[in-house]
Scaffold this motif. Structure first.
Motif, short mmCIF file in Angstrom:
data_model
loop_
_atom_site.label_atom_id
_atom_site.label_comp_id
_atom_site.label_asym_id
_atom_site.label_seq_id
_atom_site.Cartn_x
_atom_site.Cartn_y
_atom_site.Cartn_z
N THR A 1 6.20 0.01 2.68
CA THR A 1 7.50 -0.03 2.01
C THR A 1 7.36 0.38 0.55
O THR A 1 8.27 1.00 -0.01
CB THR A 1 8.15 -1.43 2.10
OG1 THR A 1 7.36 -2.38 1.36
CG2 THR A 1 8.26 -1.90 3.54
N LEU A 2 6.24 0.05 -0.07
CA LEU A 2 5.99 0.46 -1.45
C LEU A 2 5.81 1.97 -1.52
O LEU A 2 6.37 2.64 -2.40
CB LEU A 2 4.75 -0.24 -2.00
CG LEU A 2 4.80 -1.76 -2.16
CD1 LEU A 2 3.44 -2.30 -2.57
CD2 LEU A 2 5.85 -2.15 -3.18
N VAL A 3 5.02 2.50 -0.60
CA VAL A 3 4.77 3.94 -0.58
C VAL A 3 6.07 4.71 -0.38
O VAL A 3 6.36 5.68 -1.09
CB VAL A 3 3.75 4.32 0.51
CG1 VAL A 3 3.58 5.83 0.60
CG2 VAL A 3 2.40 3.64 0.25
N ASN A 4 6.88 4.26 0.57
CA ASN A 4 8.16 4.93 0.83
C ASN A 4 9.08 4.89 -0.38
O ASN A 4 9.79 5.85 -0.68
CB ASN A 4 8.85 4.31 2.05
CG ASN A 4 8.13 4.64 3.35
OD1 ASN A 4 7.45 5.66 3.44
ND2 ASN A 4 8.27 3.79 4.34
N ALA A 5 9.07 3.75 -1.08
CA ALA A 5 9.93 3.61 -2.26
C ALA A 5 9.49 4.53 -3.39
O ALA A 5 10.31 4.96 -4.21
CB ALA A 5 9.93 2.16 -2.74
N LEU A 6 8.20 4.87 -3.42
CA LEU A 6 7.66 5.66 -4.53
C LEU A 6 7.57 7.16 -4.23
O LEU A 6 7.27 7.94 -5.12
CB LEU A 6 6.28 5.13 -4.91
CG LEU A 6 6.27 3.74 -5.55
CD1 LEU A 6 4.85 3.23 -5.73
CD2 LEU A 6 7.00 3.75 -6.89
N LYS A 7 7.82 7.54 -3.00
CA LYS A 7 7.76 8.97 -2.67
C LYS A 7 8.80 9.75 -3.48
O LYS A 7 9.96 9.36 -3.56
CB LYS A 7 8.00 9.17 -1.17
CG LYS A 7 6.78 8.83 -0.33
CD LYS A 7 7.04 9.05 1.15
CE LYS A 7 5.78 8.75 1.98
NZ LYS A 7 6.03 8.88 3.44
N THR B 1 14.92 4.29 -10.77
CA THR B 1 14.92 3.47 -9.55
C THR B 1 14.20 2.16 -9.82
O THR B 1 13.06 2.16 -10.30
CB THR B 1 14.22 4.20 -8.39
OG1 THR B 1 14.93 5.40 -8.09
CG2 THR B 1 14.17 3.32 -7.14
N ALA B 2 14.86 1.06 -9.54
CA ALA B 2 14.25 -0.27 -9.68
C ALA B 2 13.57 -0.64 -8.37
O ALA B 2 14.21 -0.66 -7.31
CB ALA B 2 15.30 -1.31 -10.04
N ALA C 1 -0.24 2.22 -3.88
CA ALA C 1 0.95 2.84 -3.28
C ALA C 1 1.36 4.08 -4.05
O ALA C 1 1.77 5.09 -3.46
CB ALA C 1 2.10 1.83 -3.24
N ALA C 2 1.25 4.03 -5.39
CA ALA C 2 1.60 5.20 -6.21
C ALA C 2 0.68 6.37 -5.89
O ALA C 2 1.12 7.52 -5.82
CB ALA C 2 1.52 4.84 -7.69
N ALA C 3 -0.60 6.08 -5.69
CA ALA C 3 -1.55 7.14 -5.32
C ALA C 3 -1.21 7.72 -3.95
O ALA C 3 -1.21 8.94 -3.77
CB ALA C 3 -2.97 6.59 -5.33
N ALA C 4 -0.89 6.84 -3.00
CA ALA C 4 -0.54 7.31 -1.66
C ALA C 4 0.73 8.16 -1.67
O ALA C 4 0.90 9.06 -0.85
CB ALA C 4 -0.38 6.12 -0.71
N ALA C 5 1.63 7.86 -2.61
CA ALA C 5 2.89 8.60 -2.71
C ALA C 5 2.79 9.79 -3.68
O ALA C 5 3.79 10.46 -3.93
CB ALA C 5 4.01 7.66 -3.18
N ASN C 6 1.58 10.00 -4.24
CA ASN C 6 1.34 11.12 -5.16
C ASN C 6 2.22 11.07 -6.41
O ASN C 6 2.78 12.08 -6.84
CB ASN C 6 1.53 12.46 -4.44
CG ASN C 6 0.47 12.70 -3.37
OD1 ASN C 6 -0.73 12.63 -3.64
ND2 ASN C 6 0.91 12.96 -2.14
N VAL D 1 12.03 8.34 -12.35
CA VAL D 1 11.23 7.24 -12.88
C VAL D 1 11.51 5.97 -12.08
O VAL D 1 12.67 5.58 -11.91
CB VAL D 1 11.57 6.98 -14.37
CG1 VAL D 1 10.79 5.78 -14.89
CG2 VAL D 1 11.30 8.22 -15.21
N ALA D 2 10.45 5.34 -11.60
CA ALA D 2 10.58 4.06 -10.91
C ALA D 2 10.02 2.96 -11.81
O ALA D 2 9.05 3.17 -12.53
CB ALA D 2 9.81 4.09 -9.58
N ILE D 3 10.65 1.79 -11.75
CA ILE D 3 10.20 0.69 -12.59
C ILE D 3 10.15 -0.61 -11.80
O ILE D 3 11.08 -0.92 -11.04
CB ILE D 3 11.08 0.54 -13.86
CG1 ILE D 3 10.58 -0.63 -14.73
CG2 ILE D 3 12.56 0.38 -13.50
CD1 ILE D 3 11.21 -0.65 -16.11
#
Length: 327
Positions: free
Chosen positions: A65-71, A36-37, A95-100, A10-12
């Motif tokens: 950087t957002l996409v990488n953080a959310l992968k 993950t914050a 970014a969430a969509a790009a990181a699935n 879970v990312a927040i």
């Protein structure tokens, strides 16, 4: 529960913020998730992120950087101020969509925004509706909107503009007759609701059983109390040991109060926004009582505890006496 049928990562965004702090606290208590914050690089709040929470530093000017953080994340929770730049949430959703990322809990946490007309009237729909629609258009994630009503201890403590109480001079302003009931939640209950929601099995494990997937692109309704201002006032009298005669009581027409605040806000006075927001929710049309409008709440499904109104009132009084604005 099958480990493959359970959300783990879970990312927040806003892990140390107004409601984010309580969400993180409850996720850590349950101990079922890796949290993950998502934090801006060089953010001063990063130092107050609790132990046990990973930190992913991002640069909002660089979406990669957002996409990488959310992968690898399974849920993105977004909590942020209504004053945040309008595109910030949309950036995070893209970014969430790009990181699935399968699930996004957008920046809701309040009124029943399934009512789009209400959203327009309280001036929040212009940011929240596009966020939900973008999630659906991108087609990679599903959104779940958490509706908890106004935060009780926060709203009580914020003074006359919100629930009507000013402790120092013992005044109370009632909307209309003060009898309109609305749903309201404490910060801890909001945090518990999210943690319990994300602990549900992703798919039902028994026929008709609860599941996270059943809330895809839907709202989930939770609450601490269904109360009127008169109920709140009675609680304040119990907690403070005062009598009604010790207080100066005022009554204001909620419609007129809303319309006057609306004129001020449209004239550039943002300090009138809380008055606009709260007066509209106390209309006698019942928009604040989503428990009745939506046929119940999900407290039992999530196993949320019943809370003590007077204990929450004590916190609101303390906050009002000390001029506290946030947690």
């Amino acid at each position: 529960m099958s480990p493959n049928n359970h959300i783990k990562k879970v990312a927040i965004v806003g892990a140390t913020g107004t409601v984010g702090k309580f969400i993180v606290e409850e996720l850590l208590k349950l101990g079922k998730h890796e949290v993950t914050a998502i934090s801006r690089k060089d953010s001063p709040s990063a130092s107050s992120i609790p132990a046990g929470v990973k930190v992913a530093a991002v640069d909002y000017s660089d979406e990669s950087t957002l996409v990488n953080a959310l992968k690898g994340q399974e849920v993105l929770i977004i909590t942020m101020s209504t004053l945040a730049p309008p595109d910030t949430q949309l950036q995070l959703i893209r970014a969430a969509a790009a990181a699935n990322v399968p699930y996004v809990l957008p920046n809701e946490w309040g009124c029943d925004m399934a009512d789009e007309q209400l959203g327009k009237e309280i001036l929040l729909g212009n940011s929240e509706v596009p966020a939900r629609k973008l999630v659906e258009e991108l087609g990679k994630s599903s959104w779940i909107g958490v509706v908890s009503g106004f935060w009780y201890e926060y709203s009580l403590g914020m003074g006359e503009q919100c629930y009507g109480m000013e402790v120092k001079d013992k005044t109370w302003t009632f909307y209309d007759d003060g009898e309109t009931k609305i749903n309201s939640s404490t910060w801890p209950q909001s945090g518990r609701a999210v943690a319990k929601l994300l602990s549900l099995p992703i798919e039902p494990e028994t026929t008709g059983g609860p599941s996270l997937s059943s809330y895809k692109n839907k709202f989930i309704y939770v609450s601490s109390f269904l109360v009127s201002q008169k109920d709140m006032f009675a609680s304040v009298l119990r907690v403070t040991g005062t009598k009604e005669s010790d207080w100066t009581i005022k009554y204001e027409d909620s419609t007129k109060r809303y319309q006057e605040a609306q004129k001020k806000v449209f004239g550039g006075d943002r300090t009138a926004f809380p008055t606009l927001l709260y007066s509209r929710i106390f209309y006698k049309d019942g928009v604040g009582n989503f428990e009745a409008r939506r046929g119940g709440i999900a407290n039992d499904t999530l196993g949320l505890p019943k809370e003590d109104l007077d204990e929450a009132t004590k916190i609101g009084i303390y906050r009002n006496e000390n001029g506290l604005k946030y947690h």
